[in-house]
Design an enzyme around this catalytic site. Sequence first.
Site, PDB file in Angstrom:
ATOM      1  N   GLU A 147       1.541  30.513  24.522  1.00  0.00           N
ATOM      2  CA  GLU A 147       1.799  29.126  23.539  1.00  0.00           C
ATOM      3  C   GLU A 147       3.139  29.265  23.385  1.00  0.00           C
ATOM      4  O   GLU A 147       4.092  27.650  23.182  1.00  0.00           O
ATOM      5  CB  GLU A 147       0.558  28.812  21.755  1.00  0.00           C
ATOM      6  CG  GLU A 147      -0.466  28.526  23.170  1.00  0.00           C
ATOM      7  CD  GLU A 147      -0.852  27.470  23.142  1.00  0.00           C
ATOM      8  OE1 GLU A 147      -0.798  26.696  22.612  1.00  0.00           O
ATOM      9  OE2 GLU A 147      -0.929  27.571  24.656  1.00  0.00           O
ATOM     10  N   THR A 200       3.806  16.792  23.877  1.00  0.00           N
ATOM     11  CA  THR A 200       2.912  18.067  21.955  1.00  0.00           C
ATOM     12  C   THR A 200       4.720  18.501  21.636  1.00  0.00           C
ATOM     13  O   THR A 200       4.211  18.104  20.280  1.00  0.00           O
ATOM     14  CB  THR A 200       2.911  19.438  23.196  1.00  0.00           C
ATOM     15  OG1 THR A 200       1.973  19.196  23.652  1.00  0.00           O
ATOM     16  CG2 THR A 200       2.317  20.348  21.654  1.00  0.00           C
TER      17      THR A 200
END
Length: 325
Positions: A147, A200
Amino acid sequence: MELATEKEPTGKVGKERDQVHVFAPATVANLVCGFDILGLALDEPGDEVIMKRSDEPGVRLLKITGDDGRLPLDPSKNTVSACVQMLLKHLNREEVGVEIELHKHMPIGSGLGSSAASTVAGLFAINQLLGQPLTKGDLLPFAMKGEELACGHGHADNVAPSLLGGITLIKSYDPLEVIPLPVPDSLYCSVVFPHVDVPTRAARQMIRAKIELKDAVVQWGNIAGLISGLFMGDYGLIGRSMEDVLIEPVRAILIPEFYEMRKTAMEVGALGFGISGSGPSVFAFSNNRQTAAHITEKIVQHLRSKEIDSNGYVSSINQHGPREL
């Protein structure tokens, strides 16, 4: 990190294998009020990884489908292969050679944990290939590294539920402590991904660095209420707790028709409604599949009336995480 609830044997390595085919689920992160600490796994969509042994040492990413050419094939830059490399190094198994195919079945940048699902599929696959030397809890820090590579922030609210299944609470990051939460029997998710772009990183940059105490108190109460509702199976309490006074008001600006979608969902029986992850996907909870399907259908219809294409899903909560196909 290891979970006290894990049932997998530790210290016992099984037979190594030549090939595995793995599915890992999409996720809904935050669950409205639990920014960076709550998430759940969906039955669909998800990503698939096919991993095969190779006589040549090293990790090679041979093929990616479903990404419209957006993801790198360089094994050091793709989250799937990079995390496999990290895991092999950790296990002192860098002599192992693997070839990977990644098949994406969810949109990139959807707010459904696309990078997390791919990373989890890769880590689960290599662990299966090597005879399961690690537990799922052991794999979680490696997934968080993925991530960090994908979006610059190694949070666990997507990778934890994708890897462990169910609904998870990230109690703390230092030390890392993940708590599985109960899933009421009839809890269903309606998920809609509008075809609009909400990166994001951009969505995260909009978040306020400082908040007022009165807003924090409201948020704490909602998080506690949501978790209590899950433990008690109290659908009314779950719904009343799905309010975000900190993040949603800012991120909703980036999502066309957000408040209209919420109004539509609530009018046809949703318990609560909010943004999935950083968006643009949205989700709603309901207490039966029929209502969940109706919510998804109505939101998709509303977006179509505004000339916005979308993908709609109806899912129970996936309580197993990744699986072999």
